[in-house]
Design a protein around this motif. Sequence first.
Motif, PDB file in Angstrom:
ATOM      1  N   ASP A 150      -2.523   5.339   3.066  1.00 23.66           N
ATOM      2  CA  ASP A 150      -3.719   4.856   3.767  1.00 23.66           C
ATOM      3  C   ASP A 150      -4.600   6.052   4.113  1.00 23.66           C
ATOM      4  N   ARG A 202      -6.288   2.108   0.340  1.00 22.73           N
ATOM      5  CA  ARG A 202      -4.912   1.622   0.472  1.00 22.73           C
ATOM      6  C   ARG A 202      -4.456   1.011  -0.859  1.00 22.73           C
ATOM      7  N   SER A 251       0.836  -1.200   0.000  1.00 17.83           N
ATOM      8  CA  SER A 251       0.000   0.000   0.000  1.00 17.83           C
ATOM      9  C   SER A 251       0.871   1.250   0.000  1.00 17.83           C
ATOM     10  N   GLU A 254      -2.234  -0.144  -4.165  1.00 16.84           N
ATOM     11  CA  GLU A 254      -0.884  -0.525  -4.555  1.00 16.84           C
ATOM     12  C   GLU A 254      -0.471   0.287  -5.778  1.00 16.84           C
TER      13      GLU A 254
END
Length: 282
Positions: free
Chosen positions: A226, A250, A223, A252
Amino acid sequence: MTALFGQVAFVVWRESMEALLVVGILQGWLTHHAGARATTGRYFLWAGVAAGIAGAALLALVILSLASLLDGDREDYFQIAMAGLAALLILQMVVWMHRQGRGLKQDLERNAERALTGRNWLGLFFLAAIAVMREGSETVVFLYGLLASASETTLPGTLAAVMTGFAFAAAFYWLIQVAARRFPWSIFFRATEILLLALAASLLMAALDRAMGLELIPPLSGSLWDTSWLLDESGELGGIVATMTGYRARPELMTVLVYALYWIATVALLRSARPHPAKRAP
């Protein structure tokens, strides 16, 4: 009302509105220009509408039959492909409307006039059938993509959302016809195009999530950030935003790259599809 219910109802409403618009244009043209032959024209027009609906229903049966023949990972691959295809079709439809929307009414009336002049009622039949089947087929693909990307669905809930979409389309179409002089169609198309593009992004993200879950595509990182403290996608409001726009709290690196590339490509395609003003002769 769940986010999925709203998505399904919105898709059915929007696509039904386009189909109703086409039928309304042809119906209005026959009423004002066909004279004594208007009745005959209406028979072929509504026969074409029925044929278009039947064609879309046939496509739905084919897709469901294909899905039922698959099992395990192959069913997941099929659903990922359908969700991605639905996203691409939404983008293509919005770009096409940008390019053709202003001349749509004139093109339909011109084709109807050709059918009337040559008494080629089959031409009017196919004009209505193709227009309705196009919208119906898009609806089928969009809905399958939505339902395939959802965590859980119920048949009563899906049918209720579909019927709600149809009811809103009929009521909204009647309302706009009554207030046509005060409510330009361009506002309707522009507002719903934005929502459709966000919906396509959501479908693309859902397909990407499943592909990464099956390890077909690498996430490229953990991630990156957040934002669940601000808007948690597992919450009620965050879940609606995530379902309607593809938001991830979150994400990628692969998610961020695909999401960014989608919107960059969308803006570029819309700019290229924008009609250019005619150049004045020197």
